[in-house]
Motif scaffolding. Structure first.
Motif, short mmCIF file in Angstrom:
data_model
loop_
_atom_site.label_atom_id
_atom_site.label_comp_id
_atom_site.label_asym_id
_atom_site.label_seq_id
_atom_site.Cartn_x
_atom_site.Cartn_y
_atom_site.Cartn_z
N LEU A 292 0.83 -1.20 0.00
CA LEU A 292 0.00 0.00 0.00
C LEU A 292 0.87 1.26 0.00
N GLY A 293 1.94 1.26 0.79
CA GLY A 293 2.85 2.40 0.78
C GLY A 293 3.49 2.59 -0.59
N LEU A 294 3.89 1.49 -1.21
CA LEU A 294 4.46 1.56 -2.55
C LEU A 294 3.45 2.09 -3.55
N LEU A 295 2.20 1.68 -3.38
CA LEU A 295 1.12 2.17 -4.24
C LEU A 295 1.01 3.69 -4.15
N TYR A 296 1.05 4.22 -2.93
CA TYR A 296 0.91 5.66 -2.74
C TYR A 296 2.05 6.44 -3.40
N LEU A 297 3.23 5.82 -3.49
CA LEU A 297 4.38 6.50 -4.11
C LEU A 297 4.41 6.38 -5.63
N THR A 298 3.66 5.44 -6.15
CA THR A 298 3.78 5.16 -7.59
C THR A 298 2.49 5.36 -8.37
#
Length: 244
Positions: free
Chosen positions: A208-214
């Motif tokens: 989810l954190g990676l999703l928010y950055l990408t």
């Protein structure tokens, strides 16, 4: 493999100097050596950006023109020449570093270098296969083949029959990530994070954190750090720290 050896190998590949066994070995290493793969991706992005119309080359051209004009118009003494040259060199260096930073922090770069599909269980020997849902089993196969659209449909069927099949639910969200369908993946990860009755808490937080950055929505970037504060897995925390 040292960094110098990786760079030499990449240079030969990009110059079409690898043939036969050497080329086959390089292609094998790209699939098994993560550092080599990252170095190749970065080199390709840099070469793509460094074309005649790139901002960096435009900046470099302006610096060169200004330097030439300064030297010809002012005709400074030797010490002044070296001083001016040093100033221009510093400006050019900082310009390049700022440009390179913008490339390596772009959503595309982060996704390409940090997204890895979760390794799903595909070796079911020793398991009572007769008790495993057919849609779930076929979904695992399609997921392993990175046929994400088909995997999602199968996992959706399996989950509709068993709402406790958290593996199907989690892998469905990861598959959506693999397709960059972030709007579909986000609510599933949020749902999993809010439910403590499964074993995918850390993994859901990481993705989810990676999703928010990408997801190309910069307003979501701060949310990545908030999500990652709850990470307990040391390996995932280390990866998150690289992006904070």
């Amino acid at each position: 493999m040292t960094e110098q050896e990786r760079n030499e190998l990449i240079d030969k590949f990009l110059l079409n100097e690898l043939e036969g066994l050497e080329l086959a070995r390089f292609e094998y290493l790209i699939g098994s050596d993560k550092e080599l793969k990252k170095s190749l991706q970065l080199e390709l992005e840099l070469r793509s950006a460094l074309n005649e119309k790139s901002d960096f080359n435009l900046f470099k051209s302006l610096v060169n023109d200004a330097q030439k004009e300064y030297f010809e118009a002012k005709k400074p003494q030797t010490k002044q020449v070296w001083r001016a040259a040093a100033v221009f060199a510093v400006i050019a260096t900082f310009g390049f570093l700022i440009w390179r930073s913008s490339v390596t922090k772009s959503p595309e770069y982060i996704f390409d270098n940090y997204f890895e599909p979760y390794e799903a269980p595909t070796n079911l020997r020793g398991t009572d296969i007769t008790n495993i849902d057919d849609d779930f089993m076929l979904g695992l196969v399609r997921y392993d083949e990175q046929q994400y659209a088909q995997a999602i449909a199968l996992f959706e069927k399996a989950y509709s029959k068993d709402s406790k099949n958290y593996t199907a639910r989690f892998l469905m969200a990861v598959a959506y990530m693999g397709l960059k369908e972030f709007e579909q993946a986000e609510p599933i990860f949020l749902e999993l994070i809010s439910d403590s009755s499964h074993l995918f808490q850390d993994q859901a937080r990481w993705y989810l954190g990676l999703l928010y950055l990408t997801d190309n929505d910069t307003s979501n970037d701060p949310a990545a750090k908030q999500v990652w504060t709850g990470l307990k897995d040391t390996a995932l925390k280390a990866k998150a720290d690289q992006l904070k």
